[in-house]
Write a protein that holds these residues in place. Sequence first.
Motif, PDB file in Angstrom:
ATOM      1  N   LYS A 299       0.836  -1.207   0.000  1.00  0.00           N
ATOM      2  CA  LYS A 299       0.000   0.000   0.000  1.00  0.00           C
ATOM      3  C   LYS A 299       0.868   1.254   0.000  1.00  0.00           C
ATOM      4  O   LYS A 299       0.609   2.211  -0.738  1.00  0.00           O
TER       5      LYS A 299
ATOM      6  N   VAL B 192       2.397   1.829  -3.461  1.00  0.00           N
ATOM      7  CA  VAL B 192       1.485   2.443  -4.437  1.00  0.00           C
ATOM      8  C   VAL B 192       1.453   3.952  -4.240  1.00  0.00           C
ATOM      9  O   VAL B 192       1.534   4.736  -5.195  1.00  0.00           O
TER      10      VAL B 192
ATOM     11  N   SER C 285      -1.502  -6.309   1.620  1.00  0.00           N
ATOM     12  CA  SER C 285      -1.287  -6.102   0.187  1.00  0.00           C
ATOM     13  C   SER C 285       0.084  -6.604  -0.175  1.00  0.00           C
ATOM     14  O   SER C 285       1.089  -6.038   0.231  1.00  0.00           O
TER      15      SER C 285
ATOM     16  N   ASP D 169       0.234  -7.692  -6.093  1.00  0.00           N
ATOM     17  CA  ASP D 169      -0.970  -6.853  -6.201  1.00  0.00           C
ATOM     18  C   ASP D 169      -0.593  -5.379  -6.320  1.00  0.00           C
ATOM     19  O   ASP D 169      -1.198  -4.636  -7.104  1.00  0.00           O
ATOM     20  N   ALA D 170       0.400  -4.957  -5.524  1.00  0.00           N
ATOM     21  CA  ALA D 170       0.848  -3.557  -5.584  1.00  0.00           C
ATOM     22  C   ALA D 170       1.428  -3.236  -6.966  1.00  0.00           C
ATOM     23  O   ALA D 170       1.181  -2.161  -7.529  1.00  0.00           O
TER      24      ALA D 170
ATOM     25  N   PHE E 246       0.629  -4.657  -9.845  1.00  0.00           N
ATOM     26  CA  PHE E 246      -0.491  -4.524 -10.780  1.00  0.00           C
ATOM     27  C   PHE E 246      -1.138  -3.143 -10.669  1.00  0.00           C
ATOM     28  O   PHE E 246      -1.458  -2.495 -11.676  1.00  0.00           O
ATOM     29  N   GLU E 247      -1.350  -2.684  -9.463  1.00  0.00           N
ATOM     30  CA  GLU E 247      -2.005  -1.396  -9.248  1.00  0.00           C
ATOM     31  C   GLU E 247      -1.147  -0.243  -9.777  1.00  0.00           C
ATOM     32  O   GLU E 247      -1.660   0.700 -10.383  1.00  0.00           O
TER      33      GLU E 247
ATOM     34  N   GLN F  24      -1.190   0.032 -13.640  1.00  0.00           N
ATOM     35  CA  GLN F  24      -2.423   0.550 -14.235  1.00  0.00           C
ATOM     36  C   GLN F  24      -2.352   2.043 -14.506  1.00  0.00           C
ATOM     37  O   GLN F  24      -3.012   2.539 -15.421  1.00  0.00           O
ATOM     38  N   SER F  25      -1.576   2.764 -13.711  1.00  0.00           N
ATOM     39  CA  SER F  25      -1.561   4.223 -13.862  1.00  0.00           C
ATOM     40  C   SER F  25      -0.175   4.791 -14.148  1.00  0.00           C
ATOM     41  O   SER F  25      -0.064   5.916 -14.646  1.00  0.00           O
TER      42      SER F  25
ATOM     43  N   SER G 190       2.399  -8.908 -14.352  1.00  0.00           N
ATOM     44  CA  SER G 190       2.653  -7.493 -14.078  1.00  0.00           C
ATOM     45  C   SER G 190       3.828  -6.966 -14.911  1.00  0.00           C
ATOM     46  O   SER G 190       4.230  -5.823 -14.763  1.00  0.00           O
TER      47      SER G 190
END
Length: 452
Positions: A35, A38, A59, A63-64, A66-67, A70-71, A94
């Motif tokens: 977290k 990110v 987290s 997963d981090a 991937f997040e 995305q941006s 990823s």
Amino acid sequence: MGKILVAEDSLIVNQHIKHALESGGHEVFSVYSGKEAVTAAAEQTPNLILMDIMMETNSDGIDAAFEIKQSLDIPIIFLTALTDEPTIEKAKFSLPFGYVVKPFNEAELLSNIDVALYKAQAEKKIKENSELFQAIINSIDKAIFLLDEKGVVRYTNSVVEKITSRPFDQLMNKPIEELLDFRDHKTGGAVEVVGKEDVSELELILSDTDTIYGDFYSHNVSLDEEYTLFFFKDITERVRIHEVNEEMKNRRLLSFIEGQEKERERIARDLHDGVGQIANMIKLSVKRGDTGEGLIEMVDQFLDEMRKVTDGLLPTLLSDFPIDVCVRKVIEQANNSSEISFEFLSEDLPELDMKVKVNIYRIAQENISNIIKHSNAKNASIQLHGFSNHLQMTIEDDGVGFEIGDYTTNTSHHGIQNILFRSQVLKAEINIDSQKGKGTFISLKIPYNEKD
């Protein structure tokens, strides 16, 4: 050197990595959860992220990652003590730049970081160049296709999407003949564009009611295999304008021919009803042996009728007087025969050859006739002004006017059609400005050469 974010939940390992990277000249930021990674990635925009795959928080690193992906377009290297296949497979999605397996030595870590930073910089440059290339290609106002040897579409630009109303993914990797129907503009026959290397005008049939006309040119390109690169420029508007101009030209010519036929009918009628009848009377009088005033009067009538006929063909005024005198004579006749007040102004007029004089005279006659017949005007004026290399002629009235579009599309407007044709003969620039209820203004810029 780079700006690196380290995401590792072990304080000891995190600080060890930070110390090693700082000793290698890098700027380092440390976080201890996915977290936090990110958030820090968004705030610090590092050049690279070292991410522990499995952290002891809610987290994990995958997963981090991937997040973040995305941006943000930030390269990520995974730190892991795990080598089990399911975890590695999950991490692949990823798109990491690599893996560093714990325990690691500092030299290996720094080497991996340097390679990842160089690779990231190179890929960024490639992406920027690709985006620049794509922007340049999309700015070209032509549809661009790249076809392989089998005619399969390998590349198109945004213009193709626009003119075909098909998204990019519906065009790529499909045979061109299944997507688009190209026809020869002259014959209407189907055209094989694969391997075609020439310039021609084609039609792109989009539907039964929708056709695009275009200039087509292409050439073959040899890369790893043979390709056909072709360009298709939409010229539909140009073709439509040409068709309209041709239609207008044909209508003007038809109107002019109809006018000539009516003129012939008038001459025949005048000869039959006027000149012919008087000639017969003279013939009978001569046969009777008449020699008095009656015969002389009939001869005078005959000559007068002949003058009327010949004036309709080429007024003697034009042979004997300059153009302003001739037009003024027509204006005087109009004032005497109608309730409209006509005005004529002229200035600095040169001596003109007969062709120019005749057409200006006929344009004046035609406009005066139109004004008297159709305008319901109270006042009208004609002006002729001479300049160094052209004449400026204007005709204006305060009558009922008409819709501008009518005179180019309605063949019943013979008067306007004749004026347009004569302006074309004179190579004049003509402008017709009229609105219903607001009168009409016509201007002609007439080039000329002074009579020798």
